[in-house]
Write a protein that holds these residues in place. Structure first.
Motif, PDB file in Angstrom:
ATOM      1  N   ALA A   1      11.094  11.399  -0.097  1.00  0.00           N
ATOM      2  CA  ALA A   1      11.309  12.254   1.068  1.00  0.00           C
ATOM      3  C   ALA A   1      10.062  12.416   1.926  1.00  0.00           C
ATOM      4  CB  ALA A   1      11.795  13.631   0.609  1.00  0.00           C
ATOM      5  N   GLU A   2       8.877  12.198   1.347  1.00  0.00           N
ATOM      6  CA  GLU A   2       7.650  12.504   2.080  1.00  0.00           C
ATOM      7  C   GLU A   2       6.728  11.316   2.307  1.00  0.00           C
ATOM      8  OE1 GLU A   2       5.534  16.010   0.691  1.00  0.00           O
ATOM      9  OE2 GLU A   2       7.373  16.679  -0.305  1.00  0.00           O
ATOM     10  N   PHE A   3       6.889  10.254   1.525  1.00  0.00           N
ATOM     11  CA  PHE A   3       5.909   9.164   1.561  1.00  0.00           C
ATOM     12  C   PHE A   3       6.588   7.821   1.797  1.00  0.00           C
ATOM     13  CE2 PHE A   3       4.023  12.514  -1.020  1.00  0.00           C
ATOM     14  CZ  PHE A   3       2.777  12.648  -0.416  1.00  0.00           C
ATOM     15  N   VAL A   4       5.779   6.878   2.326  1.00  0.00           N
ATOM     16  CA  VAL A   4       6.268   5.519   2.552  1.00  0.00           C
ATOM     17  C   VAL A   4       5.312   4.530   1.895  1.00  0.00           C
ATOM     18  CG1 VAL A   4       7.369   6.119   4.740  1.00  0.00           C
ATOM     19  CG2 VAL A   4       5.013   5.246   4.740  1.00  0.00           C
ATOM     20  N   THR A   5       5.840   3.335   1.653  1.00  0.00           N
ATOM     21  CA  THR A   5       5.044   2.201   1.179  1.00  0.00           C
ATOM     22  C   THR A   5       5.065   1.128   2.264  1.00  0.00           C
ATOM     23  OG1 THR A   5       5.497   2.617  -1.153  1.00  0.00           O
ATOM     24  CG2 THR A   5       4.857   0.378  -0.546  1.00  0.00           C
ATOM     25  N   PHE A   6       3.894   0.612   2.585  1.00  0.00           N
ATOM     26  CA  PHE A   6       3.789  -0.482   3.546  1.00  0.00           C
ATOM     27  C   PHE A   6       3.697  -1.807   2.773  1.00  0.00           C
ATOM     28  CE2 PHE A   6       2.068   3.070   6.045  1.00  0.00           C
ATOM     29  CZ  PHE A   6       2.832   2.946   7.200  1.00  0.00           C
TER      30      PHE A   6
ATOM     31  N   SER B   1       0.874  -1.179   0.000  1.00  0.00           N
ATOM     32  CA  SER B   1       0.000   0.000   0.000  1.00  0.00           C
ATOM     33  C   SER B   1       0.911   1.229   0.000  1.00  0.00           C
ATOM     34  CB  SER B   1      -0.908   0.009   1.244  1.00  0.00           C
ATOM     35  OG  SER B   1      -1.756   1.127   1.231  1.00  0.00           O
ATOM     36  N   HIS B   2       0.777   2.086  -1.003  1.00  0.00           N
ATOM     37  CA  HIS B   2       1.760   3.154  -1.204  1.00  0.00           C
ATOM     38  C   HIS B   2       1.174   4.541  -0.917  1.00  0.00           C
ATOM     39  CE1 HIS B   2      -0.092   4.461  -5.006  1.00  0.00           C
ATOM     40  NE2 HIS B   2      -0.308   3.168  -5.227  1.00  0.00           N
ATOM     41  N   SER B   3       2.065   5.526  -0.951  1.00  0.00           N
ATOM     42  CA  SER B   3       1.730   6.958  -0.836  1.00  0.00           C
ATOM     43  C   SER B   3       1.121   7.313   0.518  1.00  0.00           C
ATOM     44  CB  SER B   3       0.801   7.393  -1.982  1.00  0.00           C
ATOM     45  OG  SER B   3       1.410   7.160  -3.237  1.00  0.00           O
ATOM     46  N   TRP B   4       1.644   6.713   1.568  1.00  0.00           N
ATOM     47  CA  TRP B   4       1.246   7.120   2.913  1.00  0.00           C
ATOM     48  C   TRP B   4       2.220   8.187   3.412  1.00  0.00           C
ATOM     49  CZ3 TRP B   4      -2.883   5.170   5.798  1.00  0.00           C
ATOM     50  CH2 TRP B   4      -3.579   4.114   5.203  1.00  0.00           C
ATOM     51  N   PRO B   5       1.715   9.323   3.898  1.00  0.00           N
ATOM     52  CA  PRO B   5       2.628  10.345   4.436  1.00  0.00           C
ATOM     53  C   PRO B   5       3.508   9.765   5.545  1.00  0.00           C
ATOM     54  CG  PRO B   5       0.439  11.265   4.169  1.00  0.00           C
ATOM     55  CD  PRO B   5       0.311   9.793   3.915  1.00  0.00           C
ATOM     56  N   ALA B   6       4.785  10.032   5.454  1.00  0.00           N
ATOM     57  CA  ALA B   6       5.728   9.463   6.411  1.00  0.00           C
ATOM     58  C   ALA B   6       5.490   9.973   7.826  1.00  0.00           C
ATOM     59  CB  ALA B   6       7.161   9.782   5.982  1.00  0.00           C
ATOM     60  N   VAL B   7       4.830  11.112   7.967  1.00  0.00           N
ATOM     61  CA  VAL B   7       4.626  11.667   9.298  1.00  0.00           C
ATOM     62  C   VAL B   7       3.517  10.949  10.066  1.00  0.00           C
ATOM     63  CG1 VAL B   7       5.406  13.933   8.538  1.00  0.00           C
ATOM     64  CG2 VAL B   7       2.950  13.413   8.511  1.00  0.00           C
TER      65      VAL B   7
END
Length: 879
Positions: A850-855, A815-821
């Protein structure tokens, strides 16, 4: 204070005569120092020309007034001028429903100090601006609680905070101290500076010039608002406390609205008798500050009264036109003939000895024509005669109008403290004076921050002195030989600009007045990352370890390690020597979206596509000065000027286009900020500081035409910064000289958005789209933030997907495009109802950018039968 690159910057500002046109290029640091340049920029950009002229007259005298105004003015071009009263009428007509029209007249508000002060007082009282409210989002402080490793002129380092303008110590309790921050309010400590609490955050003004206890009743304290040294136009009268400084009420407004205080004293034997030294002259009160009578019109800096007090006590007043004496409570004054005197001092301070009142000192600075350089003048009275004393060797008086004090040791008339950029202590033995520089110990000994403003002695202990300066509050227990900082918890840093990393909530970079550049990494104790003056900053959105800061003038530096101290590289462009001067703090920006495009604006626009390794100069079609920049994407840059012009340049794949002019929303008005919606370049916002016309404008067609959004709900004050909600293009915020305001209808109307925010000057805004917090850089109350939708009170949960696994099968999803914060909790729930289904979930996190993570979500069927399941998420926080 001077920074590590001041000489290099000054050399760039003053090209050799052989290659410069004397009519178009000149040195940009005028007499009066950098502090005067900053103040005149602030005043001129708002159109406060009368206050600016009066400031120059007081700072450098009439001889240099024309030269200084020509060298420093950021005022819009001469055009139709209106009074502050007319500015109020214009806004009122909009509030009553008149369709606003684009103002092309210029309209700098050339108003008197009193008119300007009324605008701020009106804005502060137009609604309950700042105290906490029962509902809705609230602002909270991010500090700095303290800043270690702050700069001095000596070899040692010291903790710093921000500018202190006044100090008062309770005569009945030496541990009880009050200080006034220049524009950060009154602060109180009851443990000798071990801890501090703000006491006037929600007063009508936070600009403080003077504080004094009533010697007969220390529960009564008076505070003169409006800082004479700088923030005089924010003066709103006199405050009084009857509980020793913990709570305050307005004692009077008239006649001090728009004036700044330098000094305030209470007669030692008559609690009803007060004297005030202000930018508008010398005043007395005989009813404990309720009403006042003006006794002299000349700017008055310093007051001293015979320690015995009484109706006929000697009072000395240091004024712009000389030293004056009264023996009837200040009702009348006679000039004191000094061996060295002037009709127009840069600064003058006076003190009377407590142990021997026949001894007095006068410490001043003035120019003797035709010289344009000021000279320090120290004079001593003994036996009724004044004589000249050789001043401290090497004392710098460039900024005497701004940083200055004089004090005599409480226990001896032969020891004095002369404050200027440094503090010098003089000791008289027989006829010989010896001097010590107390604040700059060079290579040995502890030093403190320069630019001195206030001094006080611990009651009953003349060895202990307190000094306030641009770096905060300091105490010495041995008459200035050793120092201890008192800046823990004194949250009064003056931020000029802020920038942030959108990939974390724990990174802010900010430039501070005279204290360099500071960095927030989650702790209320901020890092000091660069010396000198702290100007505009930037963070590369794609590669946030690449960060930028500036000093004054065209002076950017880059760090590849998120700004670690000592990691900065000078990347300034080569400046054309014939272009207009840059602002003291020129605008600097990074791309708001992707790429390595940065820009800095002076007399031309300078653009780089590689983080400052190489620059392209784009000249204006006429002599102009950049005042605001926005870069919506790596290929488009917008720039505004101090005269209201707007330009755009685009990258065509190989070069930047020449600047293309957009329609001007308001001519001859200082552009303070620009915002261009990255996903819709037709939506442009522009704000102005200059009064006398519209100050918030919107274009929906790329700048071809403009709608004035200076509508109902906005205060009649300069607008400094602008931000947009990334999730709602019609939800916007502006920062004013006092407070923050919100519109949810594209500027059609505004509401105050300042709950819990002290009533202060907000210079910059930055919205974090993922944490959904708005940050504000203020002067002098540090950095604040507000969750624009309120803090999350419960998790936000949902089903991410449903899946099926055969017997003992394991599968992996992402699942992609989750804000890293965001803090996200993942769970898996079997849905099969036949048999005893069991599943397990393991989660791996990949940093996408720099801003998003993928789980990465691995689900395992623990049984021998097929199973259907759903993977669920809960966002526990966005911060």
């Amino acid at each position: 204070m001077r920074g590590p690159l001041d000489d290099a910057i000054n050399a760039r500002e003053a090209p050799e005569a052989a290659v410069r046109d004397a009519e178009s290029v000149e040195p940009r640091r005028p007499p009066g120092g950098k502090a005067l340049s900053r103040l005149l920029l602030l005043l001129d950009s708002a159109g406060y020309t009368q206050v600016a002229d009066e400031t120059v007259e007081a700072a450098v005298g009439g001889q240099l007034k024309t030269e200084v105004r020509r060298m420093t003015s950021a005022a819009p071009a001469e055009g139709a001028r209106t009074s502050a009263r007319t500015a109020r009428r214009r806004v009122k007509s909009k509030e009553e429903g008149a369709e606003p029209q684009a103002d092309q007249s210029g309209g700098a508000a050339s108003a008197s100090p009193a008119e300007i002060g009324e605008l701020y007082l009106e804005a502060a009282t137009m609604s309950p601006e700042s105290p906490p409210t029962a509902t809705g989002p609230q602002w909270r402080s991010l500090g700095p609680w303290t800043i270690p490793n702050g700069q001095t002129y000596g070899a040692s380092r010291v903790n710093v905070s921000g500018r202190i303008s006044a100090i008062a110590i309770d005569p009945s309790n030496a541990a009880h101290v009050l200080v006034g921050a220049a524009n950060g309010g009154v602060w109180e400590t009851k443990d000798s500076g071990g801890s501090w609490a703000p006491r006037t955050d929600f007063a009508s003004t936070l600009a403080i010039g003077a504080i004094t206890f009533d010697p007969q009743n220390p529960h009564v304290v008076y505070c003169g608002t409006g800082e004479g040294n700088w923030w005089s136009f924010l003066g709103a009268g006199v405050l009084r406390s009857t509980d020793g400084g913990t709570s305050w009420t307005v004692r009077c407004t008239a006649p001090f609205v728009g004036q700044g205080f330098y000094d305030l004293i209470v007669n030692p034997t008559n609690s009803n008798h007060l004297l005030a030294a202000t930018t508008a002259g010398l005043f007395t009160s005989v009813d404990a500050g309720a009403t006042w009578t003006q006794r002299r019109t000349a700017r008055t800096w310093s007051l001293a009264i015979h320690p015995a007090g009484g109706a006929s006590a000697e009072i000395l007043a240091a004024c712009q036109d000389g030293l004056f004496r009264s023996v009837n409570g200040g009702a009348t004054w006679t000039a004191v003939t000094l061996p060295a005197t002037s009709a127009n001092w840069d600064r003058l301070a006076v003190a009377i000895s407590r142990t021997n009142p026949g001894v007095a000192y006068a410490w001043g600075s003035f120019r003797v024509p035709p010289s344009t350089v000021s000279a320090p003048i120290l004079q001593r009275r003994s036996g009724g005669t004044w004589s000249v004393v050789a001043p401290p060797p090497g004392v710098a008086v460039t900024q005497a109008w701004y940083d200055w004090f004089l004090a005599i040791a409480p226990d001896r008339d032969t020891q004095i403290y002369c404050g200027a950029i440094e503090v010098h202590r003089g000791d008289l033995s027989g006829s010989t004076w010896s001097w010590i520089n107390l604040t700059n110990k060079g290579t040995t000994g502890d030093s403190i921050h320069p630019d001195q403003h206030a001094i006080a002695f611990k009651p009953g202990d003349p060895n202990t002195i307190y000094v306030g300066n641009d770096g905060g509050m300091y105490r010495s227990a041995n008459r200035g030989i050793n120092w201890q900082h008192l800046n823990n918890g004194l949250v009064i840093s003056e931020f000029e600009y802020i920038a942030q990393d959108f990939g974390t909530t724990k990174y802010i970079l900010g430039g501070t007045q005279d204290n360099g550049t500071e960095r927030f990494r989650g702790s209320p104790t901020w890092d000091h990352v660069a010396d000198g003056d702290g100007g505009d900053c930037g963070v590369n959105r794609t590669l946030p370890n690449n960060v930028f800061h500036t000093f004054y003038d065209m002076s950017p530096e880059r760090s590849g390690s998120a700004g670690n101290f000592g990691s900065w590289t000078w990347i300034a462009p080569t400046i054309d020597p014939f272009e207009s001067a840059a602002l003291f703090y020129p605008p600097f920006e990074c791309s708001a979206t992707t790429g390595d495009t940065i820009a800095i604006g002076g007399g031309s626009l300078y653009v780089s596509r590689n983080n400052g390794t190489a620059w392209t100069r784009l000249p204006f079609p006429a002599p102009l000065t950049s005042s605001a920049i926005y870069i919506p994407n790596a290929n488009t840059v917008y720039v505004g000027t101090t005269r209201g012009n707007l330009y755009r340049t685009t990258w065509n794949g190989s070069a930047w286009s020449q600047l293309t002019a957009l329609t001007v929303p308001r001519a001859n008005a200082y552009v303070s900020d620009i915002y261009v919606q990255p996903a819709n370049l037709n939506r442009i916002w522009v704000t102005h500081r200059t009064l006398g016309g519209g100050r918030v404008w919107r274009s929906d067609n790329g700048g071809a035409s403009w709608i004035d959004r200076t509508t109902a709900g906005l205060p009649n004050l300069p607008i400094n910064a602008f931000e947009v909600d990334s999730a709602n293009a019609n939800r916007v915020w502006v920062a004013a000289d006092l407070g923050v305001y919100q519109s949810t209808d594209g500027g059609g109307s505004w509401t105050n958005f300042s709950a819990s925010l002290p009533n202060m000057y907000v210079g910059d805004l930055s919205f974090h789209p993922h944490a959904r917090v708005l940050r504000a850089g203020t002067r002098n109350r540090g950095v604040w933030e507000i969750p624009v939708d309120g803090w999350m009170t419960s998790p936000q949960c949902g089903v991410q997907f449903t899946g099926t696994l055969i017997a003992n099968e394991t599968k992996r999803w992402f699942s992609h495009s989750w804000p890293a914060v965001q803090n996200v909790l993942w769970t898996v729930m079997p849905l099969t109802t036949v048999g005893p289904p069991q599943v397990s979930l393991s989660v791996a996190v990949e940093r996408s950018n720099a801003e998003f993570v993928t789980f990465w979500l691995s689900v395992r069927n623990l049984t021998a039968v097929p199973v259907t399941f759903e993977v669920r998420y809960c966002i526990l926080s966005r911060y």
